[in-house]
Design an enzyme around this catalytic site. Structure first.
Site, PDB file in Angstrom:
ATOM      1  CG  ASP A   1      -5.363   6.592  -2.429  1.00  0.00           C
ATOM      2  OD1 ASP A   1      -4.540   6.594  -1.528  1.00  0.00           O
ATOM      3  OD2 ASP A   1      -6.491   5.431  -2.078  1.00  0.00           O
TER       4      ASP A   1
ATOM      5  CB  CYS B   1     -10.713 -26.084  13.178  1.00  0.00           C
ATOM      6  SG  CYS B   1     -10.953 -24.556  13.527  1.00  0.00           S
TER       7      CYS B   1
ATOM      8  CD  GLN C   1     -10.085   6.983  -2.714  1.00  0.00           C
ATOM      9  OE1 GLN C   1     -11.017   7.074  -2.566  1.00  0.00           O
ATOM     10  NE2 GLN C   1      -8.636   6.391  -1.745  1.00  0.00           N
TER      11      GLN C   1
ATOM     12  CG  HIS D   1     -10.523 -20.711  12.530  1.00  0.00           C
ATOM     13  ND1 HIS D   1     -10.238 -21.127  11.936  1.00  0.00           N
ATOM     14  CD2 HIS D   1     -10.784 -19.688  13.372  1.00  0.00           C
ATOM     15  CE1 HIS D   1     -11.728 -21.249  11.439  1.00  0.00           C
ATOM     16  NE2 HIS D   1     -12.546 -20.070  11.766  1.00  0.00           N
TER      17      HIS D   1
ATOM     18  N   GLY E   1     -10.841   4.134  -1.051  1.00  0.00           N
ATOM     19  CA  GLY E   1     -12.108   4.507  -0.421  1.00  0.00           C
ATOM     20  C   GLY E   1     -13.744   3.944   0.288  1.00  0.00           C
TER      21      GLY E   1
ATOM     22  CG  ASP F   1      -5.630  -4.868   2.278  1.00  0.00           C
ATOM     23  OD1 ASP F   1      -6.862  -4.409   1.453  1.00  0.00           O
ATOM     24  OD2 ASP F   1      -5.895  -3.728   2.602  1.00  0.00           O
TER      25      ASP F   1
ATOM     26  CB  CYS G   1      -7.144 -24.442  10.058  1.00  0.00           C
ATOM     27  SG  CYS G   1      -7.858 -24.197  11.946  1.00  0.00           S
TER      28      CYS G   1
ATOM     29  CB  CYS H   1     -12.101 -24.969   9.789  1.00  0.00           C
ATOM     30  SG  CYS H   1      -9.982 -24.266   9.480  1.00  0.00           S
TER      31      CYS H   1
ATOM     32  CG  ASP I   1      -2.375   0.543   0.830  1.00  0.00           C
ATOM     33  OD1 ASP I   1      -2.237   1.541  -0.072  1.00  0.00           O
ATOM     34  OD2 ASP I   1      -2.617   0.915   2.007  1.00  0.00           O
ATOM     35  CB  SER I   2       0.738   4.386  -1.346  1.00  0.00           C
ATOM     36  OG  SER I   2      -0.569   4.571  -1.230  1.00  0.00           O
ATOM     37  N   GLY I   3       0.767   4.060   2.086  1.00  0.00           N
ATOM     38  CA  GLY I   3       0.076   5.190   2.343  1.00  0.00           C
ATOM     39  C   GLY I   3       0.159   6.354   2.554  1.00  0.00           C
ATOM     40  N   GLY I   4      -1.244   6.372   1.617  1.00  0.00           N
ATOM     41  CA  GLY I   4      -2.099   7.552   1.925  1.00  0.00           C
ATOM     42  C   GLY I   4      -3.344   7.193   2.398  1.00  0.00           C
ATOM     43  CG  PHE I   5      -6.307   3.581   4.649  1.00  0.00           C
ATOM     44  CD1 PHE I   5      -7.411   3.876   4.568  1.00  0.00           C
ATOM     45  CD2 PHE I   5      -6.193   2.536   6.150  1.00  0.00           C
ATOM     46  CE1 PHE I   5      -8.564   3.688   5.041  1.00  0.00           C
ATOM     47  CE2 PHE I   5      -7.113   2.661   7.102  1.00  0.00           C
ATOM     48  CZ  PHE I   5      -8.613   3.298   6.785  1.00  0.00           C
TER      49      PHE I   5
HETATM   50 ZN   LIG Z   1      -9.580 -24.074  11.888  1.00  0.00          ZN
END
Ligand SMILES: [Zn+2]
Length: 379
Positions: A147, A313, A192, A339, A220, A270, A310, A308, A93-97
């Site tokens: 942005d 679990c 945006q 998990h 945004g 993300d 994982c 699940c 990420d660019s850092g804008g957020f």
């Molecule tokens: Zn799990």
């Protein structure tokens, strides 16, 4: 010499798509959830575990890494992939957020943003050029444009101002990116325009005029606006987005949002929710989110999520996990984070499989998923 990312749609069902994003560090099967490694680590999950959980790509945050330990130091130590021992694709990420969500002093003008560092309180400035230089120094596979991010409820004048500035900045980002000739890294623009359909489509059209691009992000959203506004905005864009580009919906990662966004043609997501929730005792399950601290789990010998696969679990009981949280043991937050990341990666893989089956498979899958999730879901 490796080539920059390319994308291929391999199956579609309505607006939903399955595809393959090819990067210099490997392929990403989409739809894909990208675990967030803000400070060059996905909190409490190591790279080998990430592979085991099925992660194809991780996020880094250039704002945080620029301040600590510094992009130059990371470059000296072999670049971001080597530094964090993750040899798969990385998007930064660019850092804008971050700059626009920081508390305290902030001054925005066409040149860039002046703000107070969260590390030492000092005044700093980030410009579009600098955001690109930092990401080039880190050596991520996909860099994001810098942005101007606005709050969810911003009025039209604010949204218009931020839109125009983001486009000016995009042209500067692109120019700097080309000057640096980072042939292995690609740059993605960010749409945006708040929740105003006319501004969103204008943003998209003007971005495409500045192209060509290898991918595009929607920024945004999920910043406090009502959910239906978020979905409407994606719908408006979906109708105009070039089908050949991978589409990344930034910062959106709760299960129900992921399912709704895939239906609307989004490929990449993300969110910090799986690891942040994991540290707070909150776990995703097919029936909704549960909090493992709840006294009801004290004597529960069952798996956190019986469906699940994982390690958490398949190995531990809810009763044991609850004990770890109540006792303040580190293993508890790690096991829940593992998990939750696996849950979202599996969710993406299931959607992908349903899209590939064709017919009405995806619509049926989404309907079943929703019925189950909302039936007893508490969050
Ligand atoms: Zn799990």
């Amino acid at each position: 010499m490796s080539s920059p990312p390319t994308f291929r749609v391999t199956a579609a069902d309505g607006a939903a798509r399955a595809g393959v994003l090819m990067t210099p560090h490997g392929e990403v099967l989409t739809p894909a959830f990208m675990p967030v490694g803000t400070k060059a680590t996905v909190k409490s999950v190591d790279p080998q575990e990430l592979r085991g959980l099925g992660a194809d790509i991780v996020l880094g945050n250039s704002y945080h890494l620029h301040f600590r330990p510094g992009a130059e130091l990371i470059a000296e130590l072999g670049g971001l992939h080597r530094f964090m021992a993750w040899d798969g694709p990385i998007l930064t990420d660019s850092g804008g957020f971050q700059v626009f969500s920081l508390e305290g002093f902030r001054k925005v003008d066409d040149g860039g943003v002046e703000f107070q560092s969260h590390v030492d309180g000092g005044r700093r400035k980030l410009t579009p050029e600098r955001a690109i230089e930092i990401q080039a120094t880190l050596g991520s596979d996909i860099a994001m444009a810098f942005d101007h991010v606005i709050p969810g409820g911003a009025d039209e004048a604010t949204a218009r101002d931020a839109l125009d500035r983001t486009l000016q900045w995009l042209a500067r980002c692109k120019q700097r990116h080309e000057q640096l000739q980072t042939s292995e890294q690609t740059l993605w623009p960010i749409i945006q325009g708040g929740t105003l359909p006319a501004l969103r489509t204008e943003s998209l059209d003007r971005i495409m005029e500045l192209g060509p691009w290898t991918g595009i992000a929607i920024g945004g959203l999920s910043v406090g606006e009502p959910k239906d506004k978020m979905y409407q905005t994606i719908d408006v864009l979906e109708a105009r987005l070039p089908p050949t580009l991978p589409r990344y919906l930034m910062g959106v990662g709760f299960p129900a949002d992921l399912v709704a966004a895939v239906e609307r043609g989004i490929d990449l997501f993300d969110c910090v929710a799986p690891t942040r929730g994991g540290r707070n005792g909150s776990a995703f399950t097919p029936e909704g989110t549960l909090n493992i601290r709840n006294a009801a789990y004290r004597t529960d010998d069952g798996a956190l999520d019986p469906s699940c696969d994982c390690e958490t679990c398949t190995t531990y009981s809810r009763g044991y996990l609850r004990h770890l949280f109540v006792a303040g043991e580190l293993l508890g937050l790690r096991l829940l984070s593992l998990h939750n990341v696996r849950y979202l990666i599996r969710l993406a893989a299931e959607r992908r499989a349903a899209i590939q089956r064709g017919g009405d498979a995806f619509a049926t899958w989404a309907e079943d998923w929703r019925r189950r999730y909302q039936h007893t879901g508490v969050a």
